[in-house]
Scaffold this active site. Structure first.
Site, PDB file in Angstrom:
ATOM      1  N   LYS A  95      13.546   5.714  -7.203  1.00 46.23           N
ATOM      2  CA  LYS A  95      13.970   7.026  -6.732  1.00 46.23           C
ATOM      3  C   LYS A  95      14.390   6.839  -5.287  1.00 46.23           C
ATOM      4  CE  LYS A  95      12.015  11.232  -5.154  1.00 46.23           C
ATOM      5  NZ  LYS A  95      10.896  11.234  -4.152  1.00 46.23           N
ATOM      6  N   ASN A  96      13.535   6.063  -4.400  1.00 43.09           N
ATOM      7  CA  ASN A  96      14.008   6.048  -3.000  1.00 43.09           C
ATOM      8  C   ASN A  96      15.239   5.416  -2.520  1.00 43.09           C
ATOM      9  OD1 ASN A  96      11.837   7.911  -2.534  1.00 43.09           O
ATOM     10  ND2 ASN A  96      10.407   6.436  -1.646  1.00 43.09           N
ATOM     11  N   ARG A 144      15.366  16.958  -0.386  1.00 49.14           N
ATOM     12  CA  ARG A 144      15.344  16.313   0.950  1.00 49.14           C
ATOM     13  C   ARG A 144      16.424  15.185   1.092  1.00 49.14           C
ATOM     14  NH1 ARG A 144      10.003  16.626   2.708  1.00 49.14           N
ATOM     15  NH2 ARG A 144      10.433  17.624   4.879  1.00 49.14           N
ATOM     16  N   ASP A 182       8.880  17.976  -0.024  1.00 47.59           N
ATOM     17  CA  ASP A 182       7.484  17.998  -0.212  1.00 47.59           C
ATOM     18  C   ASP A 182       6.567  18.639   0.712  1.00 47.59           C
ATOM     19  OD1 ASP A 182       6.302  16.635  -2.391  1.00 47.59           O
ATOM     20  OD2 ASP A 182       6.780  14.687  -1.764  1.00 47.59           O
ATOM     21  N   ASP A 235       2.907   5.802  -0.274  1.00 50.76           N
ATOM     22  CA  ASP A 235       3.030   6.408  -1.443  1.00 50.76           C
ATOM     23  C   ASP A 235       2.066   5.834  -2.437  1.00 50.76           C
ATOM     24  OD1 ASP A 235       5.082   7.982  -0.497  1.00 50.76           O
ATOM     25  OD2 ASP A 235       6.679   6.992  -1.623  1.00 50.76           O
ATOM     26  N   MET A 242       0.354   8.090   7.897  1.00 50.61           N
ATOM     27  CA  MET A 242       1.523   8.690   8.127  1.00 50.61           C
ATOM     28  C   MET A 242       1.714  10.369   8.000  1.00 50.61           C
ATOM     29  SD  MET A 242       4.492   5.841   6.843  1.00 50.61           S
ATOM     30  CE  MET A 242       4.347   4.150   7.329  1.00 50.61           C
TER      31      MET A 242
END
Length: 435
Positions: free
Chosen positions: A23-24, A98, A122, A320, A342
């Site tokens: 996805k990223n 985003r 998110d 993640d 983070m």
């Protein structure tokens, strides 16, 4: 009423599962199609909301989008409608996604201007976009915020290469600045650049398009601006977050699972971190095979102290997967401190796990100590709501290992990041249905 998953847990799963495209990476390379008027073909694209929204947004902007296969599209950004960026339609679509920030770099580079609504996404604490903006400004872009319509208008008619030291190694920030710099005049140097595999993929793709980027894979990138870029073909890596999630799922549910085509050498320390939680796995070709395990024991540090798992910029451990590690540790033997550096509210889903019978001490918004149950006690099914994508899957794994019925609401959050997750788990034997 939104969709929910109803899960009857406690049964081992078995079989093979293929991770979706990353996805990223998709959000970055899809934005890069705006850098050229020539055709670009991208394959292994995951069929998930965030990615589909971006593809739709590209279409609305005038990109000619063709679906060649379920996971393969061609893009031709010959005729871009620059007025679209001032429209309410863009504000609505761009504001809710985003990833829409990622189109700014390519637009600035190719057209010298862009407009962006304030971004959304998110609920995991602040995600600053300063890195993006500061980078663009150093290249010579000027930002004007218009409070009357909530847009940033950006003028970048004269981008020039420069030295940029990023205030944080932001993946999207680095990607965006790289895309702006490839067409700027002169040489740009980016220090403290993110060096994730997905960013390496983007840089390799840009180089095939005619860009001159060196230092790929390091935190010091050098970009020699070129006059224009051409078309190319690109295939996305498998999603490492999915791969990590499936490793955790197998251990937690005592399942024998083979994860196919994982691109093992791009996974960094992910397999090692799960091995330190006591999970056995073996590499078979490019597949990870995980045997059914009754017990797994958390490693300790050499001096016997409790192990800490913390996130860090790549090649450190990705934030993640911390939610997944936390859930998997619930049924391990031993204790572990999960330190989420983070984001400030990523650990707030532990209250649901406590309701299920987990032994977790939430130390503060960033740290949780998990005291493993070593399968002495089975979690119990409950009703719960998913706060963000990664917590959603962690809760799904907990539910699949729990006794009785669990219901997870707000599954749109899960589906923003994982395609057909219910169907793929059902194929492994999971008892999960959509209600």
């Amino acid at each position: 009423m939104t969709n929910a998953f109803e899960i009857i847990g406690g049964t081992p799963l078995k079989g093979e599962i293929i991770p979706q495209g990353a996805k990223n990476e998709a959000l970055q390379v899809l934005s890069a199609v705006l850098l050229t008027g020539e055709k670009i073909i991208i394959s292994n694209i995951p069929d998930i909301k965030d990615v589909n929204k971006l593809i739709e947004l590209l279409g609305d902007m005038g990109v000619k989008v063709e679906k060649l296969a379920p996971d393969t599209y061609s893009f031709e950004a010959k005729n871009i409608d620059l007025d679209f960026f001032k429209s309410d339609a863009f504000k609505e679509k761009g504001g809710g996604l985003r990833g829409s920030i990622m189109i700014v770099g390519p637009l600035l580079a190719r057209f010298g201007k862009a407009a962006i609504p304030k971004p959304g996404g998110d609920k995991i604490g602040r995600r600053r976009l300063d890195t993006h903006f500061l980078g663009f400004e150093k290249l010579g872009a000027q930002f004007n915020y218009d409070p009357s319509n909530g847009f940033f208008n950006v003028d970048a008619s004269n981008l020039k290469g420069t030295y940029i030291l990023l205030d944080e190694a932001s993946v999207t920030g680095t990607a965006n600045i790289v895309m702006a710099a490839v067409l700027a005049k002169g040489t740009t140097t980016i220090y403290n650049a993110a060096c994730e595999p997905y960013l390496q993929q983007l840089c390799k793709m840009l180089n095939r398009m005619g860009a001159k980027i060196s230092g790929i894979g390091s935190n010091l990138l050098s970009i020699e601006g070129v006059a224009e870029l051409g078309g190319t073909e690109h295939r996305l890596l498998p999603d490492m977050i999915e791969i990590g999630s499936f490793i955790g799922l197998a251990a937690m549910t005592e399942s024998e699972i083979t994860i196919k085509n994982v691109h093992y050498n791009e996974l960094g320390m992910i397999p090692d971190v799960f091995k330190r939680l006591g999970i056995q796995m073996e590499l078979r070709g490019d597949d990870i095979f995980i045997p059914a395990q009754k017990h797994y024991e958390i490693d300790t540090f050499i001096d016997g102290s409790i192990m800490t798992i913390a996130d860090a910029p790549w090649p450190g451990f990705t934030p993640d997967l911390l939610s997944i590690c936390l859930v998997v540790a619930i049924q391990a033997k031993g204790s572990v401190l999960i330190h989420q550096k983070m984001f400030e509210s990523r650990l707030f889903f532990v209250d649901k796990l406590l309701d299920m019978g987990a032994q977790i001490i939430l130390c503060d918004p960033h740290r949780a100590t998990v005291i493993g149950l070593d399968k002495q006690v089975q979690l119990r099914g409950i009703s719960m709501t998913s706060p963000d994508i990664r917590a959603g899957v962690a809760l799904l794994i907990a539910a699949l290992s729990a006794k009785g019925k669990s219901t997870i609401y707000n599954i749109e959050q899960i589906e923003r990041g994982y395609q057909y997750i219910d169907k793929r788990l059902i194929a492994l034997g999971a008892n999960i249905k959509r209600i």
